[in-house]
Design an enzyme around this catalytic site. Structure first.
Site, short mmCIF file in Angstrom:
data_model
loop_
_atom_site.label_atom_id
_atom_site.label_comp_id
_atom_site.label_asym_id
_atom_site.label_seq_id
_atom_site.Cartn_x
_atom_site.Cartn_y
_atom_site.Cartn_z
N ASP A 180 47.73 49.46 40.83
CA ASP A 180 47.89 49.03 39.90
C ASP A 180 48.46 47.77 39.74
O ASP A 180 48.75 47.31 40.14
CB ASP A 180 49.51 49.45 39.25
N ASP A 414 45.57 46.49 32.38
CA ASP A 414 46.37 47.40 33.38
C ASP A 414 45.81 48.99 33.92
O ASP A 414 45.24 49.65 33.09
CB ASP A 414 47.52 47.53 32.72
#
Length: 535
Positions: A180, A414
């Protein structure tokens, strides 16, 4: 008793000495004895240093052999208590123990040989190998920032996410984690679990039990990382000693609560071997309460790659990393038997795929893109990998949306978000542009995963889609924005509930992406990511 008698006799004879020549002869013997004793001490210290240098050469030789030899064991092998960079090596090299003895001895004698001595030469030798070990420090200190090792970590697809396998504790216990770039904290579900989501549906890794790790300790309130400035939701526990945290994720909606802790994190060095690097004093979140949506299936936590001090790159002192995400539809992971299913889906395999089928995350100075293909770069304008999106084109025509809408707040790159999200004005304009160019009626039934624009059959031809970042025009292949999910074809973009732009992992697939934190650049290169694995 015998030693005391000999000293008294010596003093008596000294007192009885009657001639100057006798006294001189006696003191010459004493001086000669002192010289011999000091010579033996120096020789002993030099021998320790020499042994350490020889052992360090052996370590370097073993490390090179490990990096060149393909092991038969899978890259996600069970890491045991003695594993360091290569299987069977003690976590603390013997040369470290010898060096410590030399330091203590030098300190006691007041001679540290700060420059020009074997101690400095040996330290320089050690820094050239992958076995660099500085004296243990608190988390986030300079120990890991002085490393020069490059990690090549296999990454494989989950339910709309990408996961990797790491190990925590001593002995090391494996766990899978979502990669992440949109968050900082590295966390893992821990026992006793007051409220945890089911992760055994993934790979059968046990939930981490801190009481069974000999190197585990909770971070104290005095830790520099126990600071709300580092992570929103960090606070000192009621006991006034340990540090707790709670983190909420917007997309996907999830949360984790627990204690900040310190332990040894073991990271694969290469997917083609069983070599791992043990990172001591690593600060992570030990989660006792957590909730994960469907796309957390198979994951026991999150691997935060953000820019905060708690992230993996920051704790390793790494300023460059890259990844290349293989096309996620290769495993047909989105399609479920029932579009209304609410339970966590089971991943297609009880174990990670072989390394030859994995994507690759590279952490370290050797992270780079190919010199033979075009590279486009955009500047990081705000901490957290925020870049500037200037517009979007569909079918070669830019959307009629003000640039201020795109620039307001920036766009987050992201990996932890599956579908890109756009604010309402930009999203509606995007959907209208596709509807105008696709001669099919949109699907009116249930749309999976909150996707708004779907078709019963694959549109042909599919209009082109380009994201115009400042300095980089990314022309996406159709597979990166139209996906087959629950037996229909949908535009893989969501409407944001706020003004956030997020560039999700569907759009990033088959792009080799490099993060250069020193230059403040994110670079993109179209690539067939399946060709980049360590075969």
């Amino acid at each position: 008793m015998t030693a005391g008698y000999g000293i008294n006799a010596l003093r008596y004879r000294l007192a009885l000495g009657t001639t100057v020549r006798g006294r001189m002869r006696f003191w010459l013997l004493v001086l000669l004895s002192l010289v011999l004793i000091m010579g033996a001490m120096v020789e002993s210290e030099d021998s320790l240093v020499e042994k350490a240098m020889v052992m360090e050469r052996d370590v370097r030789s073993d490390t090179e052999k490990c990096s060149l030899t393909k092991r038969h064991q899978p890259w996600y092998h069970e890491v045991n208590e003695t594993t360091d960079i290569c299987e069977g090596r003690n976590e603390r090299p013997v040369s470290d123990m010898l060096m410590e003895r030399v330091r203590k001895k030098s300190k006691a004698s007041g001679n540290r040989r700060e420059s020009g001595g074997n101690l400095v030469i040996l330290e320089r030798r050690r820094q050239l190998t992958a076995k660099v070990r500085q004296p243990e420090t608190t988390a986030g200190d300079t120990e890991h920032r002085q490393r020069r090792i490059t990690f090549r970590i296999p990454v494989f697809p989950g339910q709309g996410q990408f996961l990797t396998v790491l190990s925590i504790g001593t002995p090391a216990i494996r766990f899978s984690a979502l990669i992440d770039t949109g968050s900082d904290l590295v966390w893992r579900q821990c026992r006793p679990c007051r409220r945890c989501y089911l992760e055994s549906a993934g790979f059968g890794f046990p939930i981490f039990n801190p009481s069974r790790s000999s190197t585990f300790r909770k971070a104290t309130c005095r830790s520099p990382l126990c600071n709300p400035d580092e992570l929103y939701g960090i606070s000192c526990n009621e006991d006034g000693h340990t540090c707790s945290y709670q983190t909420y994720y917007e997309d996907p909606q999830a949360f984790t609560r627990g204690d900040l802790a310190v332990d040894t994190l073991s990271i694969p060095v290469s997917p083609s071997s069983s070599c791992v690097q043990a990172i001591r004093n690593f600060t992570f979140g030990c989660s006792y309460e957590s909730m994960g949506p469907y796309n957390f299936a198979g994951a026991g936590g999150i691997l935060g790659l953000g820019e905060g001090n708690l992230s993996l790159p920051s704790q390793l002192g790494i300023t460059r990393f890259s990844y290349c995400l293989r096309r996620i539809d290769a495993w047909n992971i989105f399609n479920s038997p029932s579009p209304n299913r609410t339970s966590l889906p089971v991943p297609p395999s009880p174990r990670p795929p072989p390394s030859s089928a994995a994507s690759l995350l590279v952490l370290g100075d050797n992270a780079h893109l190919s010199k033979d293909k075009e590279v486009q770069s955009t500047r990081i304008v705000s901490p957290g990998y925020i870049v500037e999106l200037e517009g979007i084109s569909v079918g070669g025509h830019q959307l009629n949306v003000s640039r201020s809408v795109f620039r307001d707040g920036g766009t987050l790159i992201d990996t932890g978000t599956t579908f890109s999200t756009l604010p309402t004005e930009a999203f509606r304009s995007l959907c209208a542009a596709f509807r105008a160019r696709i001669p099919l009626k949109p699907w009116k039934g249930h749309s999976p995963r909150n996707l708004s624009l779907c078709y019963q059959s694959m549109p042909s031809p599919i209009p082109s889609l380009t994201f115009h970042f400042n300095g980089a025009d990314l022309h996406l292949p159709p597979e990166n924005y139209f996906i087959f999910i629950d037996n229909i074809y949908c535009l893989a973009v969501l409407e944001s509930q706020d003004m956030n732009f997020i560039y999700g992992n569907i759009q990033q697939q088959d792009f080799h992406i490099l993060f250069d934190l020193k230059a403040r650049l994110i670079s993109f290169q179209p690539t067939t990511c399946s060709s980049l694995h360590d075969g």
